[in-house]
Design an enzyme around this catalytic site. Structure first.
Site, mmCIF file in Angstrom:
data_model
loop_
_atom_site.group_PDB
_atom_site.id
_atom_site.type_symbol
_atom_site.label_atom_id
_atom_site.label_comp_id
_atom_site.label_asym_id
_atom_site.label_seq_id
_atom_site.Cartn_x
_atom_site.Cartn_y
_atom_site.Cartn_z
ATOM 1 N N ASP A 120 9.927 3.715 63.113
ATOM 2 C CA ASP A 120 8.766 3.151 62.424
ATOM 3 C C ASP A 120 7.574 4.025 62.816
ATOM 4 O O ASP A 120 7.029 3.898 63.914
ATOM 5 C CB ASP A 120 8.574 1.702 62.883
ATOM 6 N N LYS A 163 -2.723 4.340 57.400
ATOM 7 C CA LYS A 163 -3.302 4.603 58.733
ATOM 8 C C LYS A 163 -3.654 6.089 58.826
ATOM 9 O O LYS A 163 -4.552 6.532 58.102
ATOM 10 C CB LYS A 163 -2.319 4.140 59.811
ATOM 11 N N GLU A 220 9.966 -4.074 37.621
ATOM 12 C CA GLU A 220 11.083 -4.315 38.547
ATOM 13 C C GLU A 220 12.219 -3.352 38.244
ATOM 14 O O GLU A 220 12.548 -3.112 37.076
ATOM 15 C CB GLU A 220 11.565 -5.758 38.421
ATOM 16 N N THR A 265 3.735 2.846 57.106
ATOM 17 C CA THR A 265 2.673 2.395 56.216
ATOM 18 C C THR A 265 1.990 3.656 55.694
ATOM 19 O O THR A 265 2.162 4.747 56.242
ATOM 20 C CB THR A 265 1.641 1.526 56.958
HETATM 21 N N1 DSN Z 1 -1.663 -4.201 62.494
HETATM 22 C C1 DSN Z 1 -1.246 -2.835 62.691
HETATM 23 C C2 DSN Z 1 -1.940 -2.215 63.843
HETATM 24 O O1 DSN Z 1 -3.119 -2.456 63.994
HETATM 25 O O2 DSN Z 1 -1.331 -1.466 64.590
HETATM 26 C C3 DSN Z 1 0.214 -2.703 62.801
HETATM 27 O O3 DSN Z 1 0.832 -3.434 61.808
#
Ligand code: DSN
Length: 420
Positions: A210, A239, A66, A236
């Site tokens: 985002d 992806k 932390e 994220t």
């Molecule tokens: N669940 C993701 C998607 O499939 O776009 C986004 O958080």
């Protein structure tokens, strides 16, 4: 390819797991085979490299850390500090960001921290509606974002399927939100970041992008980046960026303290340092020239896929794509998105149902399907294979009740998968 070879090709040593917990080992094996034999067209999924996979499975999972490098609340963090610093430096280089926090556990918690850093509960925020391509955390009433903050929602144009910046401007000037959110989950076109920034400047609003879906394409320079001029950007890492499941937040240096405080102690406790290790590995991969080629091919494949669907008479929202995904309205084929998802499951193709703009149907059984090319492109599939896949999808839909036809396609899908 037999099961043994699939496991061997992953080069992960599961010896101890196999010995100690046969039940779990069996599930891991079956999921490995499912992924090897199935065609992944879910736009938000991808395959990590063996190096990323190995980095996740390291002893860094044992450590509490932390705080931030040099300022931890536990001893023994000298090496963890080195790992986190290198992850930050690589992310900064990749996105040309002034400040990066690599600790967010995933996309929604990252977005929660962004709101916490810039807003008070009840503040007004402008975000894209979920059924128009936005994300739950961009103000949907069932999500914390819609419950805690006063979200006003913009939409895509019903004819073009694209965001109409004049309409966004009109709403923004009337409502004067404290923050404007752009960057989406099911929107296939370039985003006019500069126009969003200009609108926000007129009303003194914060700009939040985002880029969870397109981060890899942006990092590779294949799509426009908001990082240089937006106040704060979240993404994220799993992806198009092809890293481990997690997230990062990037911001201008002047907002660094408030973002870091919102993540810890605001939202999270101990960061997942084994995942941060894997993020660092993925960022290094994304800095290589091969990753640029990958991102280019993702977009080429998506454009071909959209064209092929249109040739077969499918209604692709906005009539094409600039990125890695497309949403297809299945209504004119007499199917819902869920029906289509289930038919394609029978031929080993995974997709995700999706709402279409102003969908008359609910999200559990919406009118559309979202298709994406990041995972198949990682596998090495190109235009020729994409054309075949769309033809298979079309045949499966046209012969949805003919089990012989579906089984024949399933065999062909599996053969193609095992070749790549
Ligand atoms: N669940 C993701 C998607 O499939 O776009 C986004 O958080």
């Amino acid at each position: 390819m037999n099961n043994k070879n699939i496991m061997f090709n992953n080069k992960i040593n599961y010896k101890n797991l196999a010995k100690q917990d046969k039940e779990i080992m069996d599930m891991v094996k079956r999921e490995t085979i499912r992924q090897a034999e199935g065609m992944e067209l879910i736009a938000s999924e991808n395959y990590v490299s063996k190096a990323v996979l190995e980095a996740m499975a390291t002893v860094l999972t044992n450590k509490y850390s932390e705080g931030y490098p040099g300022h931890r609340y536990y001893g023994g963090n000298q090496i963890v500090d080195e790992v986190e610093i290198i992850a930050i430096e690589r992310a900064k280089k990749l996105f040309q960001a002034e400040h990066v926090n690599v600790q967010p556990l995933s996309g929604s918690p990252a977005n929660a921290a962004v709101y916490m850093a810039f807003l008070k509960p009840g503040d007004k925020v402008l975000g894209l509606k979920l059924d128009h391509g936005g994300h739950l955390s961009h103000g949907h009433p069932v999500n914390f974002s819609g419950m805690l903050y006063n979200f006003i929602q913009y939409e895509v144009d019903p004819v073009s399927g694209r965001i109409d910046m004049e309409k966004v401007k009109k709403i923004a000037l009337k409502e004067k939100p404290k923050m404007i959110v752009a960057g989406y989950s099911a929107y296939s076109r370039e985003i006019e970041w500069q126009k969003f920034k200009d609108i926000a400047d007129e009303i003194n609003a914060f700009t939040f992008a985002d880029i969870a879906h397109t981060a890899g394409l942006i990092a590779a320079g294949e799509m426009n980046s908001p990082v240089l001029f937006f106040d704060v950007v979240s993404t994220t890492t799993h992806k198009t960026l092809r890293g481990p499941r997690g997230a990062i937040i990037m911001c201008k240096e002047k907002f660094a303290k408030q973002i870091d405080r919102a993540i810890f102690p605001g939202m999270q406790g101990g960061p997942h340092e084994h995942i941060i290790t894997a993020k660092a590995v993925a960022f290094k991969e994304a800095l290589q020239p091969e990753f640029k080629q990958y991102a280019k091919q993702v977009i080429i494949n998506a454009k071909i896929m959209a064209e092929e669907f249109i040739k077969f008479g499918y209604q692709v929202i906005s009539n094409g794509t600039d990125n890695h995904l497309m949403v297809v309205n299945m209504a004119n084929k007499g199917l819902s998105g869920r029906d289509c998802e289930q038919i394609l499951d029978k031929i080993n193709i995974s997709v995700s149902r999706s709402t279409i703009p102003n969908d008359p149907n609910p999200p559990i059984n919406p009118s559309g399907v979202r298709f994406g090319t990041p995972a198949i492109t990682t596998r090495g599939l190109k235009q020729k294979e994409v054309k075949k896949i769309v033809a298979w999808i079309n045949t499966a839909i046209e012969h949805k009740n003919e089990i012989k036809v579906l089984n024949k396609i399933k065999k062909q899908v599996k053969e193609m998968c095992l070749k790549f």
